[in-house]
Structure formats: C-alpha cells, structure tokens
Design an enzyme around this catalytic site. Structure first.
Site, mmCIF file in Angstrom:
data_model
loop_
_atom_site.group_PDB
_atom_site.id
_atom_site.type_symbol
_atom_site.label_atom_id
_atom_site.label_comp_id
_atom_site.label_asym_id
_atom_site.label_seq_id
_atom_site.Cartn_x
_atom_site.Cartn_y
_atom_site.Cartn_z
ATOM 1 N N ASN A 1 0.821 -1.203 0.000
ATOM 2 C CA ASN A 1 0.000 0.000 0.000
ATOM 3 C C ASN A 1 0.864 1.265 0.000
ATOM 4 O O ASN A 1 0.953 1.969 -0.990
ATOM 5 C CB ASN A 1 -0.941 0.003 1.210
ATOM 6 N N ASP A 2 1.533 1.526 1.100
ATOM 7 C CA ASP A 2 2.265 2.786 1.236
ATOM 8 C C ASP A 2 3.438 2.896 0.272
ATOM 9 O O ASP A 2 3.750 3.997 -0.190
ATOM 10 C CB ASP A 2 2.780 2.934 2.678
#
Length: 478
Positions: free
Chosen positions: A406-407
């Site tokens: 995600n990040d």
C-alpha cells in the site's frame, strides 16, 4: 578459565561478531555470517560462565538450558512474516535485562559499603569483591553508568513492547497524538535528569526505580506516537537502543565483550535507522522523537472508483504483456504467497516475457525482509531490483503487479504535500501501462493512509487472498 583466557576468548568472539555483521551485507555470504555469530556467541557465553567472576553455576547452567530450549522452540515455530515483531520482542528483553542489572549493581554497591563499614569486606566474592576495590571516583562513574543503563533499558523495554504490539496487530498502528506530546516528553526527560542528580549524590535505589518507571512511560509514549509507515525505522532504532543499553551494562560489570558488542549493535542500528530515514525521506530526529512536526493541511480528496478485475482479465493482461514488474509487499508475506509468485515468474519467463521485481527499502516492515522471502522461494537474485534501480523503467513496462503493498506504491507521497507520507520515495507503478493490484479488500493498509493508485484509470483491483488468487491465476498460465 583464567582471566587471560577469558579476555582472549572475548577478543575472538568480538572478531566473529564483526565478521558476522560484515557478511550479512549480501545474500551469498549471509548464511556463513550467521554461523560466525552463532560460534561467537557460544564462545562468549562459555568464557563468561567459566570465568573467575561467575559463581552459582548450579543456577546459571539450568537457566541457560531453559532459555536455550525456549528460544529454540520459538525460532522453530515463528513464521518469516512474524520476524519484525519477534525482533522487537527480543529488543525488549535486552532493555529489561539492563534495568535489572542496574538495580542489582546498586544493591551490590550498598552491600559492599555495609561490608566495608563492618569490617567484613574480606568475605566478599565475585562482582562485590570487584566493587570493594574501586575508588570513590570509579564508584561515581559507575553510578552514571547504572543510571544510563536503567534509563535506556526502560525506554527500550516499553518501546519494544509497543512496537511488537503494533507490528503484530495487537495495537492500532495509527499514531497516538496527545496534546502537547513533545512538552510531555521533554518534561519526562527533565524529571529523570533531576532524579539522576539526586541518585549521584547518594540517594537510594528508590530514585532508580522512579527513573525506570518514568523512562518506561517515556518509551511507551514515544513509540505510540509513531505511525505504521515509520515502524521499520522504529524497529531499527530500538535495536540501536538495546545495543547502547548492553554497552552501559558492560561498563557497569567491567565486561569488555558487552561493551564491544553493545557498541557494535548500537552504532550499526543507528546507522541503519539513518539510512532508512534517508531512503524514506524522513527526518531522523523527527522519527525517534515521536513524529515531531506534521502536515500543514488536509490531505487531497480522492476521486473515482476502484475497478475490479477477475482471474481471466489478469491472465489476458499478462498474456499480452512483454514486460512485467512485480512489486511485493507485506501482504504477500502474510499470505505466504512467495512460492506462488515464484512459480508465476518461472512460467512467464518460460514464455519469453521479461519479469523483474521491484523492492522498496522497507518492504516487509524490515530492511531485507522481502529479499529473504523471495530468496527462500527460489526467485533469481538477478531479477530482484531495488526501487532506485527500476523506477525509471515503469513508463516502458506493460504490466505492473502489486501484491499486498500500500504505502510503498502510494502516489500521494509525490502528489500530496499534506499526506502523512509526503516526500517518501515510492515505487512509481502508476506510470506503467497497466497496473494490477492484488489486495484482500478495500482497506487502507497498515498505516491507515488512503491510496489514490487504486482509483487511477489504468489500475485494476484483483481482490482476494494473495496466495489463493495467484494459485487460481497459475491454472490459466501454463
């Protein structure tokens, strides 16, 4: 064992530890480096317990055996995905040991003072006998060492417990931001220093106990105030703290090996933390002080919708592609899908397609964690590239596959100055012609930060457990 042999053994053990650290710098020598560390530690333990300053072997040896059995049992059952929290848990033990040794040293000093006053100092043995030979200046220095050991140890202990909780999902990974949190931290340090001065001037062990409680609260607050995106740096920093705590213990006990190894761990952990902060474009001081500063406004609003794709669609996209880049994240490790992605890679390469992996410096929540997972799954070293080596190739990439990340692929880091990860270097998958994101659901991920990538026109969401999804995909790619 004579003092001379103990000293020689410590020198050999120190050299082995240095060789171990050096060998861990690349995959080819890592296994040999681990054995250097194992042999060095075994030699260090043997030399210590057989040295002239250690007694009560009837108690020491059974405790070592029990500890070894428990450690072996834990190591045998822990999954590779649990390595980050295991490392954090082990750091907590070092911190707690520093606290207890500091308390013990103070009690021993009081015992020695009483023995000297009553004329029974000739009966002292072991560490107490060593203390009896110290000058007033040396005893004053030891008090400083004890204070530092207790303070750093307590911060390390509670901070590591919080890090373990966040990494294992037992605590919320979001940052706990209390009002005036930095003023609270500064006040805690100031009070601890005052207690230290009182302790240096002859106060009893009650000052050390208060320092330990205060430092423990400070460690808890510091790590609770750090969000999930910065947890890899926190684990590395706690590793450094545990090293300095061990060094302080070494000075207190007069143990040269503890001083050397503590300094090695402390300095290497600090250097690694600094390197990771640079790789993530984070401020080193800001991270270790609990996220000093913040964003200047609300994050940008995300428009659009997440468009799903099924197994047939993914198979077709891969069939049409000539170049594929796979970006693995912690979700791949949790799903234990490294074997499936390795097989997918083998089949795609057998069809003449160019397949490579893009690895973010903190993918998997620990530096090198993802590389180890892929190496275990027999993914060739030469197609596993670091972020900086492959980012410029995404505009010419047909398909980018993101698996459980995600990040590290969040374009908000570059596009939104008010994002919590603003400025953090990320893998620029959105520049590929097509992006397929394998994700369990529509959640925001570990750090709780929304990802605009999932809403872009060239992105398709491949929902489901990563391993099951890949196994279904493999059935269509012969």
């Amino acid at each position: 064992m004579s003092p001379g042999l103990v000293g020689a053994s410590y020198i050999v053990a120190s050299i082995l530890f240095i060789l171990s650290l050096g060998g861990l710098s690349n995959q080819e020598s890592a296994k040999r480096a681990v054995w250097y560390g194992i042999v060095g530690m075994a030699l260090a333990v043997f030399a210590t317990i057989t040295g002239p300053a250690v007694g009560a072997l009837w108690l020491v040896v059974p405790l070592i055996v029990v500890g070894g059995l428990v450690g072996g049992w834990l190591a045998g059952r822990v999954q590779m995905t649990q390595m980050p929290e295991l490392v954090a848990a082990l750091h907590s033990f070092v911190g707690l040991a520093a606290v207890f040794i500091g308390f013990n040293a103070d009690l021993e000093a009081a015992h020695v003072a009483h023995a000297i006053a009553t004329g029974t100092d000739h009966l002292l043995t072991g560490f107490a006998a060593t203390l009896a030979t110290k000058t007033p200046v040396e005893l004053a220095i030891m008090r400083v060492e004890v204070f530092l050991g207790v303070f750093i140890g307590a911060v390390t202990f509670t901070g590591s417990v919080v890090a373990y909780g966040k990494l294992s999902g037992r605590l919320d990974s979001k940052a706990l931001v209390l009002p005036n949190r930095h003023a609270i931290n500064l006040a805690g340090v100031a009070v601890a220093l005052i207690l230290g001065i009182v302790y240096f001037n002859g106060a009893g062990i009650w000052t050390l106990i208060l320092v330990a409680i205060l430092a423990g609260a400070l460690g808890w607050h510091l790590i609770m105030a750090i969000g999930g995106a910065d947890m890899p740096v926190v684990v590395s920093m706690l590793n450094s703290y545990s090293g300095w705590a061990a060094a302080a213990i070494g000075f207190t006990l007069g143990n040269d090996l503890l001083i050397v190894t503590g300094a090695l761990v402390g300095s290497s952990g600090a250097i690694l933390s600094y390197i990771m902060c640079r790789a993530m474009n984070r401020n080193f001081v800001s991270v270790i002080l609990g996220g000093w500063g913040g964003t200047s406004g609300p994050a940008q609003e995300i428009t659009g919708e997440q468009v799903a794709i099924d197994t047939d669609g993914v198979a077709q996209a891969l069939d049409e592609a000539d170049t594929v880049v796979i970006v693995p994240g912690y979700g791949l490790a949790v799903a234990q899908a490294q074997g499936s992605i390795s097989e997918l890679t083998r089949r795609l390469r057998a069809k003449g397609k160019t397949v490579r992996f893009a690895i973010h410096p903190v993918a998997g929540r620990l530096p090198g964690h993802m590389n180890v997972l892929l190496a275990e799954a027999k993914v060739p070293y030469d197609i596993v590239l670091e972020m900086d080596e492959i980012n410029e190739d995404f505009p010419s990439t047909d398909v980018a596959i993101v698996i459980g990340a995600n990040d590290i692929v969040n374009p908000a880091a570059e596009e939104d100055p008010n994002s919590p990860i603003a400025g953090m270097p990320v893998i620029e998958v959105w520049k590929a012609r097509r992006v397929i994101v394998s994700k369990r659901g529509q959640g925001t991920g570990y750090s709780g930060i929304e990802n605009p990538l999932f809403y872009k026109e060239n992105t398709r969401m491949f929902y489901g457990d990563a391993k099951k999804s890949l196994d279904e995909l493999l059935k269509q790619i012969g």
